[in-house]
Design an enzyme around this catalytic site. Sequence first.
Site, short mmCIF file in Angstrom:
data_model
loop_
_atom_site.label_atom_id
_atom_site.label_comp_id
_atom_site.label_asym_id
_atom_site.label_seq_id
_atom_site.Cartn_x
_atom_site.Cartn_y
_atom_site.Cartn_z
N LEU A 230 -24.47 58.56 -100.48
CA LEU A 230 -25.24 58.98 -99.26
C LEU A 230 -25.20 60.42 -99.18
CD1 LEU A 230 -24.06 55.94 -96.98
CD2 LEU A 230 -26.30 56.35 -98.23
N GLY A 250 -19.20 61.10 -98.47
CA GLY A 250 -18.28 61.86 -98.88
C GLY A 250 -17.21 62.33 -97.79
N ASP A 254 -17.06 70.36 -93.93
CA ASP A 254 -17.20 71.81 -94.59
C ASP A 254 -17.80 72.57 -93.67
OD1 ASP A 254 -19.70 70.57 -94.39
OD2 ASP A 254 -20.37 71.50 -96.25
N ASN A 256 -20.73 73.16 -93.08
CA ASN A 256 -21.79 73.74 -93.81
C ASN A 256 -21.73 74.87 -94.71
OD1 ASN A 256 -23.50 72.06 -92.11
ND2 ASN A 256 -24.02 73.66 -90.48
N LEU A 276 -29.90 58.26 -94.89
CA LEU A 276 -30.11 57.53 -94.05
C LEU A 276 -31.55 57.82 -93.25
CD1 LEU A 276 -26.69 57.77 -92.09
CD2 LEU A 276 -27.66 55.90 -93.57
N LYS A 288 -29.05 67.46 -90.28
CA LYS A 288 -29.08 66.09 -90.53
C LYS A 288 -27.70 65.59 -91.09
CE LYS A 288 -32.97 65.72 -92.79
NZ LYS A 288 -34.15 65.15 -93.49
N LEU A 290 -24.05 64.65 -91.05
CA LEU A 290 -23.07 64.18 -89.89
C LEU A 290 -21.66 63.79 -90.26
CD1 LEU A 290 -25.45 61.04 -88.98
CD2 LEU A 290 -25.41 63.15 -87.81
#
Length: 326
Positions: A230, A250, A254, A256, A276, A288, A290
């Site tokens: 995903l 995962g 992080d 980003n 998703l 997006k 999450l």
Amino acid sequence: MICPSNDIAEDTTVNDPSPASPSKSESAEHPAKAATEISLSTDPAEASVNPEPLIAPKLIPQAELDAEYKRTQEEFDKYIAEYIFPEDLSKSAKKKLIKKLHFEYFKKIRRKIEREKIKRKRAERGDDAPSKRRKVTKLSDSDNKLRIALDCSYDDLMTERDIVKLSKQIQRCYTLNRHMEDPLQLHLTHLQGKSLSRMEGFIDGYRNWDVHIKSESLLELFPPSEVVYLCAESENTLSEFDDSKVYVIGGFVDHNSHKGLAYERALAAGYGHARLPIDSYFTLATRKVLTVCHVFEIIKNFVESRSWEEAIRLTIPARKGLEDKV
């Protein structure tokens, strides 16, 4: 157990609907007999009208809890004063070690205080009846065979603080799954290194979780043809789940700093991938991407409601700026 004697049976025949109560002297001489006669003459209907009152849970006085906590603190201070730290330990490393030792040392009293808080809240609500234990369905007994894996192979890319956050998110996923009527087949894969150390040091009893915990990697556990990773960057939109696949989240915090890393790993390993369907129903003011537990919760809510729109709306926090798509 005292059995009624023959003379008691004679005194309580059907022909005598109103047997006389035993005299004080007779009761004093034969207390067992008197008690038996009284119990035999009690009307069951009256007993049901006036049931035995529920006994409220006994609360430990707050002063007693405070005193015990203070004693524990004094004992811990003495323990630290006598503790032999490595000579080459830095100041920051010493603070971290003391914090870890403090967590372990205060575990017992902390749990005791938490239990008392729960009992006090129940007493304030007037809910003195014993709480009913939640029925928990084991994974082996669950009718749900959908496999969800948390890939914990990103240790080397996370700071200590991020690993702490990840362990809390994993714990949240476990709790959500455990409370499902038919829990998902939850897997923790590649759990080793710093993430494993964190779980062992700070999450008590995780080894007893009803979860498939593995130190092996995804590649060692599942054939690539079964894996669907995903990723927010995937061009494939997830619409339904397939029980023959294992859907991977995962295990990565992080901020980003490693955008698209899970997607790149999925491509390199030959895994399937999907995102998703958030943008099919909503727009987000932020990225997006999450958290691990938010992705898991969306999946859990969809499995229960069969509605992606409802599952996403129930899960994504307001700070993400969720708005209905026009």
